[in-house]
Design a protein around this motif. Sequence first.
Motif, PDB file in Angstrom:
ATOM      1  N   ILE A   1      48.623  48.194  37.631  1.00  0.00           N
ATOM      2  CA  ILE A   1      47.772  47.995  38.812  1.00  0.00           C
ATOM      3  C   ILE A   1      47.839  46.538  39.283  1.00  0.00           C
ATOM      4  N   ALA A   2      47.757  45.609  38.335  1.00  0.00           N
ATOM      5  CA  ALA A   2      47.802  44.182  38.683  1.00  0.00           C
ATOM      6  C   ALA A   2      49.148  43.798  39.286  1.00  0.00           C
ATOM      7  N   ILE A   3      50.225  44.360  38.746  1.00  0.00           N
ATOM      8  CA  ILE A   3      51.563  44.074  39.268  1.00  0.00           C
ATOM      9  C   ILE A   3      51.684  44.528  40.720  1.00  0.00           C
ATOM     10  N   VAL A   4      51.158  45.701  41.020  1.00  0.00           N
ATOM     11  CA  VAL A   4      51.211  46.229  42.398  1.00  0.00           C
ATOM     12  C   VAL A   4      50.474  45.296  43.352  1.00  0.00           C
ATOM     13  N   PHE A   5      49.245  44.921  43.008  1.00  0.00           N
ATOM     14  CA  PHE A   5      48.442  44.071  43.887  1.00  0.00           C
ATOM     15  C   PHE A   5      49.078  42.687  44.071  1.00  0.00           C
ATOM     16  N   LEU A   6      49.542  42.094  42.975  1.00  0.00           N
ATOM     17  CA  LEU A   6      50.118  40.753  43.055  1.00  0.00           C
ATOM     18  C   LEU A   6      51.451  40.771  43.805  1.00  0.00           C
ATOM     19  N   THR A   7      52.238  41.841  43.615  1.00  0.00           N
ATOM     20  CA  THR A   7      53.511  41.963  44.332  1.00  0.00           C
ATOM     21  C   THR A   7      53.280  42.053  45.839  1.00  0.00           C
ATOM     22  N   LEU A   8      52.357  42.911  46.247  1.00  0.00           N
ATOM     23  CA  LEU A   8      52.047  43.049  47.675  1.00  0.00           C
ATOM     24  C   LEU A   8      51.560  41.726  48.269  1.00  0.00           C
ATOM     25  N   HIS A   9      50.808  40.981  47.480  1.00  0.00           N
ATOM     26  CA  HIS A   9      50.281  39.697  47.958  1.00  0.00           C
ATOM     27  C   HIS A   9      51.382  38.648  48.073  1.00  0.00           C
ATOM     28  N   TRP A  10      52.375  38.694  47.179  1.00  0.00           N
ATOM     29  CA  TRP A  10      53.417  37.664  47.154  1.00  0.00           C
ATOM     30  C   TRP A  10      54.654  38.013  47.980  1.00  0.00           C
ATOM     31  N   ILE A  11      54.763  39.239  48.482  1.00  0.00           N
ATOM     32  CA  ILE A  11      55.951  39.629  49.266  1.00  0.00           C
ATOM     33  C   ILE A  11      56.188  38.710  50.462  1.00  0.00           C
TER      34      ILE A  11
ATOM     35  N   VAL B   1      51.734  38.710  35.267  1.00  0.00           N
ATOM     36  CA  VAL B   1      50.721  39.689  34.859  1.00  0.00           C
ATOM     37  C   VAL B   1      50.766  39.886  33.345  1.00  0.00           C
ATOM     38  N   ILE B   2      51.962  40.072  32.793  1.00  0.00           N
ATOM     39  CA  ILE B   2      52.094  40.234  31.344  1.00  0.00           C
ATOM     40  C   ILE B   2      51.635  38.966  30.628  1.00  0.00           C
ATOM     41  N   SER B   3      52.003  37.812  31.171  1.00  0.00           N
ATOM     42  CA  SER B   3      51.595  36.540  30.574  1.00  0.00           C
ATOM     43  C   SER B   3      50.081  36.367  30.621  1.00  0.00           C
ATOM     44  N   ALA B   4      49.449  36.774  31.731  1.00  0.00           N
ATOM     45  CA  ALA B   4      47.996  36.613  31.876  1.00  0.00           C
ATOM     46  C   ALA B   4      47.233  37.611  31.012  1.00  0.00           C
ATOM     47  N   PHE B   5      47.628  38.881  31.040  1.00  0.00           N
ATOM     48  CA  PHE B   5      46.909  39.897  30.280  1.00  0.00           C
ATOM     49  C   PHE B   5      46.959  39.608  28.782  1.00  0.00           C
ATOM     50  N   ASN B   6      48.096  39.087  28.320  1.00  0.00           N
ATOM     51  CA  ASN B   6      48.238  38.772  26.902  1.00  0.00           C
ATOM     52  C   ASN B   6      47.770  37.356  26.568  1.00  0.00           C
ATOM     53  N   ASN B   7      47.129  36.711  27.549  1.00  0.00           N
ATOM     54  CA  ASN B   7      46.569  35.366  27.346  1.00  0.00           C
ATOM     55  C   ASN B   7      47.627  34.358  26.891  1.00  0.00           C
ATOM     56  N   ALA B   8      48.846  34.487  27.432  1.00  0.00           N
ATOM     57  CA  ALA B   8      49.934  33.592  27.015  1.00  0.00           C
ATOM     58  C   ALA B   8      49.984  32.305  27.831  1.00  0.00           C
ATOM     59  N   GLY B   9      49.853  32.416  29.152  1.00  0.00           N
ATOM     60  CA  GLY B   9      49.828  31.209  29.977  1.00  0.00           C
ATOM     61  C   GLY B   9      51.179  30.677  30.399  1.00  0.00           C
ATOM     62  N   PHE B  10      52.269  31.377  30.067  1.00  0.00           N
ATOM     63  CA  PHE B  10      53.588  30.951  30.531  1.00  0.00           C
ATOM     64  C   PHE B  10      53.731  31.259  32.021  1.00  0.00           C
ATOM     65  N   SER B  11      54.395  30.363  32.731  1.00  0.00           N
ATOM     66  CA  SER B  11      54.631  30.556  34.161  1.00  0.00           C
ATOM     67  C   SER B  11      56.070  30.200  34.495  1.00  0.00           C
ATOM     68  N   LEU B  12      56.596  30.830  35.535  1.00  0.00           N
ATOM     69  CA  LEU B  12      57.955  30.526  35.981  1.00  0.00           C
ATOM     70  C   LEU B  12      57.974  29.422  37.026  1.00  0.00           C
ATOM     71  N   PHE B  13      56.790  28.983  37.452  1.00  0.00           N
ATOM     72  CA  PHE B  13      56.704  27.908  38.438  1.00  0.00           C
ATOM     73  C   PHE B  13      56.675  26.556  37.717  1.00  0.00           C
ATOM     74  N   PRO B  14      57.379  25.536  38.249  1.00  0.00           N
ATOM     75  CA  PRO B  14      57.449  24.230  37.578  1.00  0.00           C
ATOM     76  C   PRO B  14      56.090  23.587  37.329  1.00  0.00           C
ATOM     77  N   ASP B  15      55.136  23.810  38.254  1.00  0.00           N
ATOM     78  CA  ASP B  15      53.799  23.231  38.104  1.00  0.00           C
ATOM     79  C   ASP B  15      52.780  24.264  37.647  1.00  0.00           C
ATOM     80  N   ASN B  16      53.285  25.301  36.934  1.00  0.00           N
ATOM     81  CA  ASN B  16      52.425  26.393  36.482  1.00  0.00           C
ATOM     82  C   ASN B  16      51.771  27.040  37.697  1.00  0.00           C
ATOM     83  N   LEU B  17      50.448  27.077  37.795  1.00  0.00           N
ATOM     84  CA  LEU B  17      49.790  27.701  38.950  1.00  0.00           C
ATOM     85  C   LEU B  17      49.053  26.669  39.811  1.00  0.00           C
TER      86      LEU B  17
END
Length: 438
Positions: A136-146, A162-178
């Motif tokens: 569900i989160a992937i669908v909403f975030l994908t539509l928002h980021w398209i 979404v996987i990183s957030a749900f599992n409380n990991a905090g990894f991001s693919l963006f250089p400045d995180n979020l």
Amino acid sequence: MEKKLSFSPPVVIASSFATLIFLGTVLMKLPFATTTPISWVDAFFLVTSATTVTGLSVFDPGSTLTMFGEIVLLVLIQCGGIGLMTFAVAILILLRKKIGLQHRIYLQESFNQPSIGGIVKLAKHILLFVLLTESIAIVFLTLHWIPRFGFGDALYYSLFHVISAFNNAGFSLFPDNLMGFTSDPLVILIITSLIIIGGIGFVVVIDISRKNKFRAWSLHTKLMIVGTLIINTIATLILLILEFNNNDTIGKMGIFEKIMTSYFNAVTPRTAGFNMIDYGQMEDPSLLFTMLLMFIGAGSASTASGIKLTTFIVIIAATFAFFRQQEDPVLFKRSISREIIIRSLVISTVSLATVFIFAFALTITEQLPLLPLLFEVFSAFGTVGISMGITSQLSELGKVFICVLMFLGRIGPLTLFFILTKPKKVKYKYPNDQVFTG
């Protein structure tokens, strides 16, 4: 007839994480896993951080890892967050194999349950809940980021975060995180919601889904829900007040953006690891308060670490009961047993001792300021992943220390003690005597 357990549940749980870290390190060292070669120590550090769902990294994963490396990272995060034993049972279920007593006992230990009754059914519900929530989160975030990234990148970024957030990991693919999304309330709400849901504990989620009345919830569920609301609200207000005029963090933002960013910064130290500000620029009181949040953590049997929120609540309740000269602390018209109080005190004492030992060791091996080192230690132990920017400056030995601390934080220091020590039953009792305290 079931065979006797060859290894205790704590040994199996710790071994499963260690095995996952070993395999992940080998995969991360493959030439096609990274865009530039990385050392064995750096590969070990990243994999340990992912498996323990911490989020600390000595390099930028988005620019250093290839798609293969990022997928390996995602699998490690998902396995580390939910638990390797849960995935093993999921495979057995898919293959229609019988779930033996050993696997049931290991699941019982993983989910911190009092008995093995219904444990396989609980595992099924947890897996379905994880898949449904993340989808569900992937669908909403994908539509928002398209509109911003295009469909392909939006879907991939959404899946990863979404996987990183749900599992409380905090990894991001963006250089400045979020940090680029402080003015995007939808991203903040989706990410924080995933962090909270993943952090309150799967048992709590199942309890709420089965009982629609607050009165019918278990005491643990009530403490987690009410405690989470209270601590998130208080943390948001404190961080908002402390950082309100700090132009290096939220000082230049509008009032709504300040509130949303403060809320995000209140939620993420509860073992998530994302950041929307530069923690190296925060005020000292904010950093100390954030360390407390990292040490407390979130819920038992969840993707989070720390001493756990319920442990913290029990200690506070027991302290007030002592001042009021009550025999037992009472919460929601339920008494807390002395066994739970002692266990909470032991968890807190062992955890504080662990943090102190590693902080002390790092002050010897590293030529870095004390506050950033303390922050790094609390972040590693709570498997949070936020940093004041010194992770890449750690020595090789310092990185190993942090890896060990992340591992201990994920399996829990008590698990290690149960592995290393054997319980000794004493059949006699010595007479009591007076000891002056305080």
